[in-house]
Design an enzyme around this catalytic site. Structure first.
Site, PDB file in Angstrom:
ATOM      1  N   GLY A  87       3.508   0.089   1.327  1.00  0.00           N
ATOM      2  CA  GLY A  87       2.491   0.602   2.247  1.00  0.00           C
ATOM      3  C   GLY A  87       2.316  -0.370   3.407  1.00  0.00           C
ATOM      4  O   GLY A  87       3.094  -0.354   4.336  1.00  0.00           O
ATOM      5  N   SER A 147      10.046  -1.520  -0.068  1.00  0.00           N
ATOM      6  CA  SER A 147       9.317  -1.421   1.190  1.00  0.00           C
ATOM      7  C   SER A 147       8.354  -2.600   1.354  1.00  0.00           C
ATOM      8  O   SER A 147       8.768  -3.750   1.246  1.00  0.00           O
ATOM      9  CB  SER A 147       8.594  -0.075   1.224  1.00  0.00           C
ATOM     10  N   TYR A 148       7.053  -2.309   1.559  1.00  0.00           N
ATOM     11  CA  TYR A 148       6.130  -3.432   1.744  1.00  0.00           C
ATOM     12  C   TYR A 148       6.000  -4.279   0.472  1.00  0.00           C
ATOM     13  O   TYR A 148       5.491  -5.405   0.515  1.00  0.00           O
ATOM     14  CB  TYR A 148       4.754  -2.948   2.227  1.00  0.00           C
ATOM     15  N   ASP A 168      18.466   4.634   5.255  1.00  0.00           N
ATOM     16  CA  ASP A 168      17.041   4.484   5.607  1.00  0.00           C
ATOM     17  C   ASP A 168      16.934   3.906   7.006  1.00  0.00           C
ATOM     18  O   ASP A 168      17.661   2.965   7.335  1.00  0.00           O
ATOM     19  CB  ASP A 168      16.385   3.527   4.609  1.00  0.00           C
ATOM     20  N   HIS A 180      15.246   5.455   2.040  1.00  0.00           N
ATOM     21  CA  HIS A 180      14.262   4.428   1.691  1.00  0.00           C
ATOM     22  C   HIS A 180      13.916   4.443   0.200  1.00  0.00           C
ATOM     23  O   HIS A 180      13.787   3.386  -0.412  1.00  0.00           O
ATOM     24  CB  HIS A 180      13.015   4.727   2.520  1.00  0.00           C
TER      25      HIS A 180
END
Ligand SMILES: *[C@@H]1O[C@H](CO)[C@@H](O)[C@H](O)[C@H]1NC(C)=O
Ligand SMILES: *[C@@H]1O[C@H](CO)[C@@H](O)[C@H](O)[C@H]1NC(C)=O
Ligand SMILES: *[C@@H]1O[C@H](CO)[C@@H](O)[C@H](O)[C@H]1NC(C)=O
Ligand SMILES: *[C@@H]1O[C@H](CO)[C@@H](O)[C@H](O)[C@H]1NC(C)=O
Ligand SMILES: *[C@@H]1O[C@H](CO)[C@@H](O)[C@H](O)[C@H]1NC(C)=O
Ligand SMILES: *[C@@H]1O[C@H](CO)[C@@H](O)[C@H](O)[C@H]1NC(C)=O
Ligand SMILES: *[C@@H]1O[C@H](CO)[C@@H](O)[C@H](O)[C@H]1NC(C)=O
Length: 495
Positions: free
Chosen positions: A133, A228-229, A416, A468
């Protein structure tokens, strides 16, 4: 379809903004308009972020956040967390548990988890999975659209079994972190203004207390994975565990390794890698790419100039209305569901939202027992937008982990464009670790699954043809990669 550009119409007010903030804000605007998944919030980033970012590139010391550590008796709570069956669930032979672990009783802060065990759980390691996120749910994304054992049907009511679930190989905990994400909550509203440090500290308290609730896992091999984050969350939590293992009087956590996918790692590499990726994947013109290279300063604290901003705008227009998390995948539209698209259903996260907002489902999951503000949503924009501390790079933390002797893998779905494989390669290059096993193609089901380079203390694996959310787009390849990771072996170099 064109509304994507309206809502992203942008780079208007870029004075004082860094290039990474602009890329990310644009991304999030698109995602918000289309109700996209996870990364709504790679967004939060930034806007207000620059002013607050610590200028230090040093490894942060997370170890003093809470003292003394909160550890509560957990007897009886495991049995209460057992999931008998979820609504619409197919029959399975593994056990599941879910519920809350209190992090801070005075604040009323508790984190929600879902454990999906292996069929032969006692012989398998324990793995924590974290989505990013910041502010996005590991249950909405990881568990129910990526690597978990169940996926939600378009009816929003029934589940189907995912043959390539990672709990074939390990006992997986999905954690909604920090408080405010998914079913995790706090009764103290200021807790929703949080950041990297507090997220790591709370996740650590979660683990120590969770291991009291599930003591059979205390000495089990433990791994942390995420995407991701979570490129921030995972290394930071691993670092905190290793530090606390040296000083704590509580459980020593048997951390053996980490794996991070399409991971947000470094603020310079993010924009630089993105625009080079767009160019090398034939999504923007030579002239625009050249203009960006010549006019945009990608360093951590540089601002976007007018001429750079003009080229960025051109790049956004030139690449067209492309789904950010897989450049070759369709958007979710009324005609792009699983009956019309052969592989991953781009509307999956909508089915998940319907399912998780069903009262019987929440009851079966032991979620929302205190009546928290709803509805459940995949990402909490408030948490993401108020994110506080966020170092410009986590490469120093990754370096420490590499030197610590634990296994460190970085993987990347190569289609991605949110956190591109090019971005990851720039970060690996910055690490400057020597190549031990040079680049080779690895195989899964007789096809090239991707490519591998083993560096000293860190392994890089690409997953071919994946966006992703790697286990969503390439489930077999993702499971093969995960299997190699757990075994501590490089993925197979022949069919
Ligand atoms: C970038 O812009 C901010 C806000 O206008 C300003 O404070 C800062 O000094 C600028 N940075 C550089 C390197 O010019
Ligand atoms: C569960 O185990 C039983 C007994 O081994 C087997 O017959 C059944 O097919 C299994 N069910 C599933 C869904 O794997
Ligand atoms: C660990 O326990 C010892 C002995 O009970 C105590 O002296 C010490 O302060 C404790 N350390 C921490 C970090 O709690
Ligand atoms: C890029 O910006 C940084 C920070 O503002 C500055 O130190 C550096 O000289 C700039 N690089 C170029 C090529 O202008
Ligand atoms: C899925 O797409 C098909 C083909 O366009 C359409 O007929 C159907 O209504 C869609 N189903 C859902 C649940 O959206
Ligand atoms: C929790 O349950 C209440 C009803 O008791 C509901 O109004 C609310 O939306 C639910 N919260 C979430 C996050 O689903
Ligand atoms: C790899 O790890 C060893 C010891 O664990 C350490 O001595 C060496 O410096 C590390 N190298 C890199 C590039 O991280």
């Amino acid at each position: 379809m064109e509304q994507g550009f309206q809502c992203g119409g942008f780079v208007a007010n870029m004075k004082g903004a860094s290039i990474v903030s602009l890329c990310v804000l644009y991304l999030s605007a698109l995602v918000r308009c289309y109700g996209g998944q996870e990364q709504d919030v790679l967004e939060a980033f930034i806007n207000s972020r620059r002013a607050r970012v610590s200028e230090s590139h040093d490894v942060e010391d997370f170890s003093t956040e809470y003292s003394p550590m909160y550890v509560a008796p957990q007897e009886g709570l495991k049995d209460a967390d057992r999931i008998l069956a979820l609504p619409g669930q197919p029959a399975v032979n593994f056990s599941q548990y879910s519920g809350y672990v209190t992090i801070d009783p005075a604040a009323g802060r508790a984190l929600f988890y879902w454990l999906t065990e292996s069929e032969d759980s006692a012989t398998k390691p324990l793995v924590l999975w974290l989505n990013g996120g910041p502010g996005c749910s590991s249950i909405g994304a990881g568990a129910l659209t990526e690597l978990g054992p169940f996926r939600v049907n378009p009816d929003g009511k029934t589940l189907w079994y995912n043959n390539n679930a990672w709990n074939n190989l390990a006992n997986i905990i999905f954690l909604e972190s920090p408080a405010g994400v998914g079913f995790s909550y706090s009764n103290t509203s200021s807790d929703y203004i949080t950041g990297d440090k507090k997220t790591a500290a709370d996740s650590y308290i979660f683990l120590v207390n969770w291991l009291e609730r599930f003591p059979e896992y205390k000495i089990r091999d433990f791994y942390i994975t995420g995407e991701s984050y979570a490129g921030h969350y995972v290394p930071q939590l691993a670092d905190l565990i290793l530090k606390n293992n040296k000083i704590t009087n509580q459980t020593v956590i048997n951390l053996k390794g980490i794996a991070i996918g399409n991971a947000y790692i470094d603020d310079e590499d993010q924009p630089k890698g993105s625009f080079d990726y767009l160019w090398t994947h034939a999504l923007i013109s030579d002239e625009i790419h050249q203009g960006i290279v010549e006019n945009c300063n990608m360093s951590y604290d540089a601002n976007v100039t007018q001429v750079c901003g003009d080229y960025l705008n051109q790049a956004y227009t030139a690449r067209g209305h492309i789904y950010p998390y897989d450049i070759y995948a369709p958007w979710c539209t009324s005609s792009s569901n699983s009956s019309s698209v052969p592989r991953f259903d781009p509307c999956s996260s909508q089915y998940v939202s319907v399912y998780l907002n069903t009262p019987e489902v929440q009851k079966a999951l032991h979620a929302n027992v205190t009546g928290i503000l709803g509805p459940w949503s995949n990402c909490n924009g408030y948490v993401g937008n108020h994110w506080q501390d966020i170092p410009v790079t986590v490469l120093p933390v990754i370096k420490e982990l590499m030197a610590s002797g634990i296994r460190v893998w970085i993987y990347s779905g190569d289609t991605d464009r949110a956190v591109t494989v090019t971005t990851t390669r720039y970060s690996l290059s910055k690490l400057g670790s020597l190549v031990k096993t040079p680049w080779y193609p690895w195989y899964s089901l007789g096809e090239v699954g991707g490519y591998v380079v083993e560096y000293q203390n860190i392994t890089f694996v690409t997953v071919r043809g994946s966006g992703h959310f790697v286990p969503s787009y390439q489930p077999e390849r993702a499971l093969a990669m995960f299997s190699s990771f757990l075994e501590g072996k490089l993925p197979p170099g022949s069919k």
